[in-house]
Motif scaffolding. Sequence first.
Motif, PDB file in Angstrom:
ATOM      1  N   GLY A   1      51.144  64.971 -30.272  1.00 27.64           N
ATOM      2  CA  GLY A   1      52.103  64.406 -31.198  1.00 27.64           C
ATOM      3  C   GLY A   1      52.001  62.894 -31.277  1.00 27.64           C
ATOM      4  N   LEU A   2      51.862  62.234 -30.132  1.00 34.74           N
ATOM      5  CA  LEU A   2      51.755  60.774 -30.131  1.00 34.74           C
ATOM      6  C   LEU A   2      50.456  60.310 -30.772  1.00 34.74           C
ATOM      7  CD1 LEU A   2      53.158  59.694 -26.648  1.00 34.74           C
ATOM      8  CD2 LEU A   2      54.139  59.240 -28.895  1.00 34.74           C
ATOM      9  N   ALA A   3      49.350  61.002 -30.471  1.00 33.18           N
ATOM     10  CA  ALA A   3      48.066  60.622 -31.049  1.00 33.18           C
ATOM     11  C   ALA A   3      48.088  60.743 -32.563  1.00 33.18           C
ATOM     12  CB  ALA A   3      46.949  61.487 -30.461  1.00 33.18           C
ATOM     13  N   VAL A   4      48.683  61.813 -33.053  1.00 27.06           N
ATOM     14  CA  VAL A   4      48.755  62.020 -34.494  1.00 27.06           C
ATOM     15  C   VAL A   4      49.721  61.024 -35.132  1.00 27.06           C
ATOM     16  CG1 VAL A   4      49.408  63.665 -36.300  1.00 27.06           C
ATOM     17  CG2 VAL A   4      48.078  64.441 -34.327  1.00 27.06           C
ATOM     18  N   ALA A   5      50.873  60.813 -34.504  1.00 26.63           N
ATOM     19  CA  ALA A   5      51.867  59.901 -35.058  1.00 26.63           C
ATOM     20  C   ALA A   5      51.319  58.491 -35.217  1.00 26.63           C
ATOM     21  CB  ALA A   5      53.108  59.871 -34.169  1.00 26.63           C
TER      22      ALA A   5
ATOM     23  N   VAL B   1      61.797  56.673 -39.679  1.00 29.01           N
ATOM     24  CA  VAL B   1      61.371  55.354 -39.237  1.00 29.01           C
ATOM     25  C   VAL B   1      59.996  55.061 -39.827  1.00 29.01           C
ATOM     26  CG1 VAL B   1      62.686  55.374 -37.070  1.00 29.01           C
ATOM     27  CG2 VAL B   1      60.357  56.279 -37.105  1.00 29.01           C
ATOM     28  N   GLY B   2      59.636  53.786 -39.848  1.00 27.95           N
ATOM     29  CA  GLY B   2      58.332  53.396 -40.356  1.00 27.95           C
ATOM     30  C   GLY B   2      57.334  53.180 -39.239  1.00 27.95           C
ATOM     31  N   ARG B   3      56.071  53.250 -39.616  1.00 28.58           N
ATOM     32  CA  ARG B   3      54.986  52.894 -38.690  1.00 28.58           C
ATOM     33  C   ARG B   3      54.028  51.980 -39.435  1.00 28.58           C
ATOM     34  NH1 ARG B   3      50.351  56.593 -38.548  1.00 28.58           N
ATOM     35  NH2 ARG B   3      49.556  54.932 -39.888  1.00 28.58           N
TER      36      ARG B   3
ATOM     37  N   GLY C   1      42.622  50.855 -30.732  1.00 29.25           N
ATOM     38  CA  GLY C   1      43.021  51.767 -31.800  1.00 29.25           C
ATOM     39  C   GLY C   1      44.396  51.457 -32.338  1.00 29.25           C
ATOM     40  N   ILE C   2      44.800  52.204 -33.377  1.00 32.45           N
ATOM     41  CA  ILE C   2      46.114  52.019 -33.978  1.00 32.45           C
ATOM     42  C   ILE C   2      47.182  52.486 -33.000  1.00 32.45           C
ATOM     43  CG2 ILE C   2      47.589  52.719 -35.895  1.00 32.45           C
ATOM     44  CD1 ILE C   2      45.092  53.042 -37.575  1.00 32.45           C
ATOM     45  N   ARG C   3      48.268  51.747 -32.918  1.00 38.05           N
ATOM     46  CA  ARG C   3      49.343  52.098 -32.000  1.00 38.05           C
ATOM     47  C   ARG C   3      50.681  52.120 -32.735  1.00 38.05           C
ATOM     48  NH1 ARG C   3      45.940  53.817 -29.551  1.00 38.05           N
ATOM     49  NH2 ARG C   3      45.215  53.399 -27.440  1.00 38.05           N
ATOM     50  N   LEU C   4      51.596  52.954 -32.228  1.00 34.42           N
ATOM     51  CA  LEU C   4      52.947  52.968 -32.752  1.00 34.42           C
ATOM     52  C   LEU C   4      53.654  51.673 -32.394  1.00 34.42           C
ATOM     53  CD1 LEU C   4      54.064  56.554 -31.709  1.00 34.42           C
ATOM     54  CD2 LEU C   4      53.849  55.734 -34.055  1.00 34.42           C
ATOM     55  N   GLY C   5      54.535  51.214 -33.268  1.00 32.97           N
ATOM     56  CA  GLY C   5      55.381  50.087 -32.930  1.00 32.97           C
ATOM     57  C   GLY C   5      56.422  50.498 -31.902  1.00 32.97           C
ATOM     58  N   SER C   6      57.057  49.531 -31.287  1.00 30.70           N
ATOM     59  CA  SER C   6      58.008  49.813 -30.207  1.00 30.70           C
ATOM     60  C   SER C   6      59.217  50.596 -30.701  1.00 30.70           C
ATOM     61  CB  SER C   6      58.469  48.499 -29.563  1.00 30.70           C
ATOM     62  OG  SER C   6      59.080  47.655 -30.524  1.00 30.70           O
ATOM     63  N   VAL C   7      59.685  50.325 -31.914  1.00 33.40           N
ATOM     64  CA  VAL C   7      60.857  51.041 -32.425  1.00 33.40           C
ATOM     65  C   VAL C   7      60.519  52.498 -32.692  1.00 33.40           C
ATOM     66  CG1 VAL C   7      62.526  51.203 -34.308  1.00 33.40           C
ATOM     67  CG2 VAL C   7      61.903  48.963 -33.373  1.00 33.40           C
ATOM     68  N   ALA C   8      59.419  52.749 -33.400  1.00 36.77           N
ATOM     69  CA  ALA C   8      59.025  54.135 -33.686  1.00 36.77           C
ATOM     70  C   ALA C   8      58.786  54.900 -32.390  1.00 36.77           C
ATOM     71  CB  ALA C   8      57.766  54.159 -34.555  1.00 36.77           C
ATOM     72  N   HIS C   9      58.137  54.259 -31.424  1.00 43.45           N
ATOM     73  CA  HIS C   9      57.862  54.911 -30.142  1.00 43.45           C
ATOM     74  C   HIS C   9      59.154  55.304 -29.440  1.00 43.45           C
ATOM     75  CE1 HIS C   9      56.367  55.387 -26.005  1.00 43.45           C
ATOM     76  NE2 HIS C   9      55.193  55.607 -26.544  1.00 43.45           N
ATOM     77  N   ALA C  10      60.114  54.381 -29.391  1.00 38.85           N
ATOM     78  CA  ALA C  10      61.385  54.662 -28.718  1.00 38.85           C
ATOM     79  C   ALA C  10      62.163  55.758 -29.429  1.00 38.85           C
ATOM     80  CB  ALA C  10      62.219  53.386 -28.642  1.00 38.85           C
ATOM     81  N   VAL C  11      62.194  55.725 -30.760  1.00 38.55           N
ATOM     82  CA  VAL C  11      62.945  56.732 -31.513  1.00 38.55           C
ATOM     83  C   VAL C  11      62.315  58.106 -31.350  1.00 38.55           C
ATOM     84  CG1 VAL C  11      63.687  57.450 -33.818  1.00 38.55           C
ATOM     85  CG2 VAL C  11      63.868  55.053 -33.144  1.00 38.55           C
TER      86      VAL C  11
END
Length: 291
Positions: free
Chosen positions: A121-125, A257-259, A267-277
């Motif tokens: 899920g995290l890799a895809v997100a 939320v946005g990414r 590689g591309i990483r989630l922002g801190s807000v998206a990750h926390a949510v």
Amino acid sequence: MTRWVLTGTDGSPRSESAVRWAAEEAVRRGTGLRILHARPWPDTAYAHGSLASDLRPAALRALAETAERVRRAHPGLLVETAVVDEDPADALLSAAKGQELLVLGSRGLGGFAGLLVGSVGLAVAARVDVPLVLVRSNGTAEPEDAGPARREIVVGVDGHHASEAVLDFAFAEAARRGARLRAVHGWDLVPAWTAAGWVPPQVNATTREATEQAALAKALAGAHAAHPDVDLVAETRLGGAAHAVVAASAGADLVVVGRRDRHHPVGIRLGSVAHAVLHHSAAPVAVVPHG
């Protein structure tokens, strides 16, 4: 029909929960549903026994049974299935290109509110180029009960750098569901550091809150004008963006939320807000990529 709601299943209760959610969303959107099962099959050296010959037919049977349950629940919904011999994250990313939406399951809220999203899920997100919804499961095929439904969508908004893609997704989803849209902007009083140590912010909180509310109203104006029938509630919360969105998620039907596409050395990483949510929201979370 050229665009689909795509979902992945591995036969687990959490993926079955995602399939149910995805089917309902496909009906709302007037699209078809594609159900994908992906796994790296044993290599030739390992597959000389009966295991390799048993795995694919079993996967196909389970997938056919899942599709039939969906068709019975939603007569008239076009359902397609596929089994792919590939790493699940890579297969989902490839299959999602150009589609309407991707829906995946994730672990439900347990004894601690954290680490709720698995590695796939995290890799895809972090990398998918279409909106992704992660659906909580309570260990059964039913989505996790986050409390009494209140027909409300929550969207996290950066009042000063709002994304049109995120807002358009949230307003359109609220319109489809006949739901209220709660737009939440979290902010902090930033302290200063001097040689003597921490210094409290030299800002009047009431004045700052008025400024943040005005910024949020301005950010929402265009999207609300495009969806005037959506019941909109705009609120600012002191305590930071992630905290504000997670706090508002209790009882919501969906959190959006946005990414932002940020390229990182690895590689591309989630922002801190998206990750926390993603880890802490009590409701399903839609992650909408934007530039």
